[in-house]
Design a protein around this motif. Structure first.
Motif, PDB file in Angstrom:
ATOM      1  N   PRO A 152     -18.240  15.225  -5.142  1.00  0.00           N
ATOM      2  CA  PRO A 152     -18.873  13.949  -5.480  1.00  0.00           C
ATOM      3  C   PRO A 152     -17.857  12.856  -5.808  1.00  0.00           C
ATOM      4  O   PRO A 152     -18.066  11.690  -5.469  1.00  0.00           O
ATOM      5  CB  PRO A 152     -19.734  14.288  -6.705  1.00  0.00           C
ATOM      6  N   ALA A 153     -16.770  13.234  -6.473  1.00  0.00           N
ATOM      7  CA  ALA A 153     -15.737  12.248  -6.792  1.00  0.00           C
ATOM      8  C   ALA A 153     -15.121  11.672  -5.521  1.00  0.00           C
ATOM      9  O   ALA A 153     -14.868  10.464  -5.413  1.00  0.00           O
ATOM     10  CB  ALA A 153     -14.662  12.887  -7.670  1.00  0.00           C
ATOM     11  N   SER A 154     -14.887  12.530  -4.523  1.00  0.00           N
ATOM     12  CA  SER A 154     -14.311  12.054  -3.266  1.00  0.00           C
ATOM     13  C   SER A 154     -15.283  11.140  -2.524  1.00  0.00           C
ATOM     14  O   SER A 154     -14.878  10.158  -1.893  1.00  0.00           O
ATOM     15  CB  SER A 154     -13.918  13.239  -2.376  1.00  0.00           C
ATOM     16  N   LYS A 155     -16.561  11.441  -2.601  1.00  0.00           N
ATOM     17  CA  LYS A 155     -17.559  10.608  -1.934  1.00  0.00           C
ATOM     18  C   LYS A 155     -17.768   9.289  -2.671  1.00  0.00           C
ATOM     19  O   LYS A 155     -18.119   8.272  -2.055  1.00  0.00           O
ATOM     20  CB  LYS A 155     -18.873  11.377  -1.799  1.00  0.00           C
ATOM     21  N   SER A 156     -17.564   9.280  -3.982  1.00  0.00           N
ATOM     22  CA  SER A 156     -17.587   8.023  -4.731  1.00  0.00           C
ATOM     23  C   SER A 156     -16.454   7.116  -4.263  1.00  0.00           C
ATOM     24  O   SER A 156     -16.615   5.897  -4.148  1.00  0.00           O
ATOM     25  CB  SER A 156     -17.447   8.294  -6.231  1.00  0.00           C
ATOM     26  N   PHE A 157     -15.290   7.716  -4.014  1.00  0.00           N
ATOM     27  CA  PHE A 157     -14.164   6.949  -3.479  1.00  0.00           C
ATOM     28  C   PHE A 157     -14.540   6.302  -2.147  1.00  0.00           C
ATOM     29  O   PHE A 157     -14.292   5.110  -1.922  1.00  0.00           O
ATOM     30  CB  PHE A 157     -12.941   7.847  -3.291  1.00  0.00           C
ATOM     31  N   ILE A 158     -15.127   7.090  -1.248  1.00  0.00           N
ATOM     32  CA  ILE A 158     -15.476   6.563   0.067  1.00  0.00           C
ATOM     33  C   ILE A 158     -16.454   5.397  -0.044  1.00  0.00           C
ATOM     34  O   ILE A 158     -16.323   4.378   0.638  1.00  0.00           O
ATOM     35  CB  ILE A 158     -16.063   7.686   0.960  1.00  0.00           C
ATOM     36  N   TYR A 159     -17.431   5.536  -0.937  1.00  0.00           N
ATOM     37  CA  TYR A 159     -18.408   4.457  -1.117  1.00  0.00           C
ATOM     38  C   TYR A 159     -17.728   3.191  -1.630  1.00  0.00           C
ATOM     39  O   TYR A 159     -17.911   2.103  -1.086  1.00  0.00           O
ATOM     40  CB  TYR A 159     -19.505   4.895  -2.081  1.00  0.00           C
ATOM     41  N   SER A 160     -16.915   3.333  -2.677  1.00  0.00           N
ATOM     42  CA  SER A 160     -16.228   2.182  -3.266  1.00  0.00           C
ATOM     43  C   SER A 160     -15.242   1.562  -2.274  1.00  0.00           C
ATOM     44  O   SER A 160     -15.182   0.333  -2.117  1.00  0.00           O
ATOM     45  CB  SER A 160     -15.492   2.619  -4.536  1.00  0.00           C
ATOM     46  N   PHE A 161     -14.483   2.398  -1.590  1.00  0.00           N
ATOM     47  CA  PHE A 161     -13.522   1.928  -0.593  1.00  0.00           C
ATOM     48  C   PHE A 161     -14.220   1.125   0.505  1.00  0.00           C
ATOM     49  O   PHE A 161     -13.755   0.045   0.905  1.00  0.00           O
ATOM     50  CB  PHE A 161     -12.790   3.135  -0.001  1.00  0.00           C
ATOM     51  N   SER A 162     -15.342   1.631   0.970  1.00  0.00           N
ATOM     52  CA  SER A 162     -16.064   0.989   2.072  1.00  0.00           C
ATOM     53  C   SER A 162     -16.620  -0.369   1.666  1.00  0.00           C
ATOM     54  O   SER A 162     -16.475  -1.359   2.406  1.00  0.00           O
ATOM     55  CB  SER A 162     -17.203   1.892   2.558  1.00  0.00           C
ATOM     56  N   ARG A 163     -17.255  -0.419   0.509  1.00  0.00           N
ATOM     57  CA  ARG A 163     -17.848  -1.684   0.067  1.00  0.00           C
ATOM     58  C   ARG A 163     -16.764  -2.722  -0.228  1.00  0.00           C
ATOM     59  O   ARG A 163     -16.916  -3.912   0.069  1.00  0.00           O
ATOM     60  CB  ARG A 163     -18.723  -1.469  -1.171  1.00  0.00           C
ATOM     61  N   GLY A 164     -15.654  -2.272  -0.814  1.00  0.00           N
ATOM     62  CA  GLY A 164     -14.561  -3.195  -1.084  1.00  0.00           C
ATOM     63  C   GLY A 164     -13.910  -3.709   0.182  1.00  0.00           C
ATOM     64  O   GLY A 164     -13.619  -4.907   0.310  1.00  0.00           O
ATOM     65  N   ASN A 166     -15.241  -3.932   3.137  1.00  0.00           N
ATOM     66  CA  ASN A 166     -16.177  -4.828   3.820  1.00  0.00           C
ATOM     67  C   ASN A 166     -16.086  -6.240   3.258  1.00  0.00           C
ATOM     68  O   ASN A 166     -16.100  -7.229   4.000  1.00  0.00           O
ATOM     69  CB  ASN A 166     -17.607  -4.303   3.702  1.00  0.00           C
ATOM     70  N   GLN A 167     -15.969  -6.339   1.931  1.00  0.00           N
ATOM     71  CA  GLN A 167     -15.819  -7.656   1.316  1.00  0.00           C
ATOM     72  C   GLN A 167     -14.501  -8.308   1.708  1.00  0.00           C
ATOM     73  O   GLN A 167     -14.428  -9.507   1.976  1.00  0.00           O
ATOM     74  CB  GLN A 167     -15.903  -7.524  -0.204  1.00  0.00           C
ATOM     75  N   GLU A 168     -13.443  -7.504   1.726  1.00  0.00           N
ATOM     76  CA  GLU A 168     -12.131  -8.037   2.083  1.00  0.00           C
ATOM     77  C   GLU A 168     -12.097  -8.577   3.506  1.00  0.00           C
ATOM     78  O   GLU A 168     -11.379  -9.537   3.797  1.00  0.00           O
ATOM     79  CB  GLU A 168     -11.077  -6.946   1.914  1.00  0.00           C
ATOM     80  N   LEU A 169     -12.879  -7.965   4.382  1.00  0.00           N
ATOM     81  CA  LEU A 169     -12.862  -8.351   5.793  1.00  0.00           C
ATOM     82  C   LEU A 169     -13.899  -9.415   6.138  1.00  0.00           C
ATOM     83  O   LEU A 169     -14.071  -9.747   7.318  1.00  0.00           O
ATOM     84  CB  LEU A 169     -13.072  -7.104   6.664  1.00  0.00           C
ATOM     85  N   THR A 172     -13.794 -12.062   9.119  1.00  0.00           N
ATOM     86  CA  THR A 172     -13.133 -11.517  10.311  1.00  0.00           C
ATOM     87  C   THR A 172     -14.200 -10.988  11.262  1.00  0.00           C
ATOM     88  O   THR A 172     -15.401 -11.053  10.985  1.00  0.00           O
ATOM     89  CB  THR A 172     -12.158 -10.378   9.955  1.00  0.00           C
ATOM     90  N   ASN A 173     -13.751 -10.402  12.353  1.00  0.00           N
ATOM     91  CA  ASN A 173     -14.694  -9.844  13.330  1.00  0.00           C
ATOM     92  C   ASN A 173     -15.064  -8.400  13.018  1.00  0.00           C
ATOM     93  O   ASN A 173     -15.847  -7.789  13.745  1.00  0.00           O
ATOM     94  CB  ASN A 173     -14.080  -9.887  14.730  1.00  0.00           C
ATOM     95  N   VAL A 174     -14.524  -7.819  11.939  1.00  0.00           N
ATOM     96  CA  VAL A 174     -14.758  -6.412  11.615  1.00  0.00           C
ATOM     97  C   VAL A 174     -15.665  -6.287  10.400  1.00  0.00           C
ATOM     98  O   VAL A 174     -15.439  -6.929   9.372  1.00  0.00           O
ATOM     99  CB  VAL A 174     -13.430  -5.669  11.336  1.00  0.00           C
TER     100      VAL A 174
END
Length: 256
Positions: A152-164, A166-169, A172-174
């Protein structure tokens, strides 16, 4: 130059369903899986049936250098406009009964591979007219669970990484999307484990259903894809003092 979608963990389960769904849409694919799992035959099957190009790449993505080698090969020879970070691993074990490699394997596949491959392929994606990243998290990202702990901790990372990301990009076209499915009907071992309790039966979804919904939402640039809204809502509204012990109890029963 033709565009491709890259899918990790593409030989079985959800990854295989992603490959089929994109092939139906006449999208070329680069499929990645561990060696000796029949990946080349699967690619041939997709090419013959859907008249697209499908390239196999066999490697162990839990090894960091293999991730970099894959990215270098892809960036040199292909235009990639879709990246689906599907590869991952879990486990239900008492943490005092596992060795450190068990923990490292989960972290390497779920955290390092997803973030490193996204980073290495982003310049390629940014060169395309439109680029899409889909990361596979889990409903476990929303709640710690005993006897799973690291997963679950690793999947929390993936969720946070993805949402962050997406905001950073933004601008852009991505775009970056993340999905948090629960149990997926993939093999007999999974079915035996989750069907020991009513909750598991209620949560389980077919990989074909998840893949279709994810691809549809991916092209709409949906940042947070929800495939099981009833279970998602239940997890969101239950207080932690109820859901964490409850899920731990369920997992402990699955182990027995």
């Amino acid at each position: 130059m033709e565009q491709f979608a890259l899918i990790t963990g593409a030989r079985h389960g959800l990854g295989k369903s992603f490959a089929i769904e994109l092939s139906k849409m006449k999208i070329n694919t680069i499929l990645v899986s561990r060696p000796n799992h029949g990946l080349e035959d699967f690619c041939t099957e997709l090419k013959d049936k859907y008249e697209i190009d499908s390239r196999p790449y066999e490697t162990d993505l839990s090894v960091y250098q293999n991730v970099i080698d894959l990215a270098n090969w892809v960036n040199e020879y292909f235009d990639v406009f879709i990246l689906i970070n599907n590869v991952g691993t879990g486990g239900t074990r008492k943490i005092t009964n596992v060795d450190i490699e068990y923990i490292n394997n989960i972290i390497n596949l779920n955290v390092v591979t997803t973030s490193a491959l996204s980073h290495q392929l982003l310049p390629n994606l940014l060169k395309q007219p439109a680029g899409y990243i889909l990361n596979i998290s889990s409903l476990a990202a929303y709640l710690p669970i005993g006897f799973k702990t690291v997963y679950p901790a690793s999947k929390s990372f993936i969720y946070s990484f993805s949402r962050g990301l997406n905001q950073e990009l933004k601008g852009t076209n991505v775009s970056v999307s993340v999905v948090c499915p629960g149990p997926i009907r993939t093999n007999d071992d999974v079915m035996k484990r989750v069907e020991k309790g009513f909750f598991g039966k209620f949560m389980i979804l077919e990989p074909e259903f998840i893949a279709k919904k994810c691809i549809r939402q991916l092209f709409k640039k949906k940042a947070d894809i929800i495939v099981n809204p009833i279970i998602w809502l239940l997890i969101m509204i239950l207080p932690k003092w109820i859901k964490i012990p409850l899920m731990t109890k369920i997992v402990k029963k699955e182990m027995s």
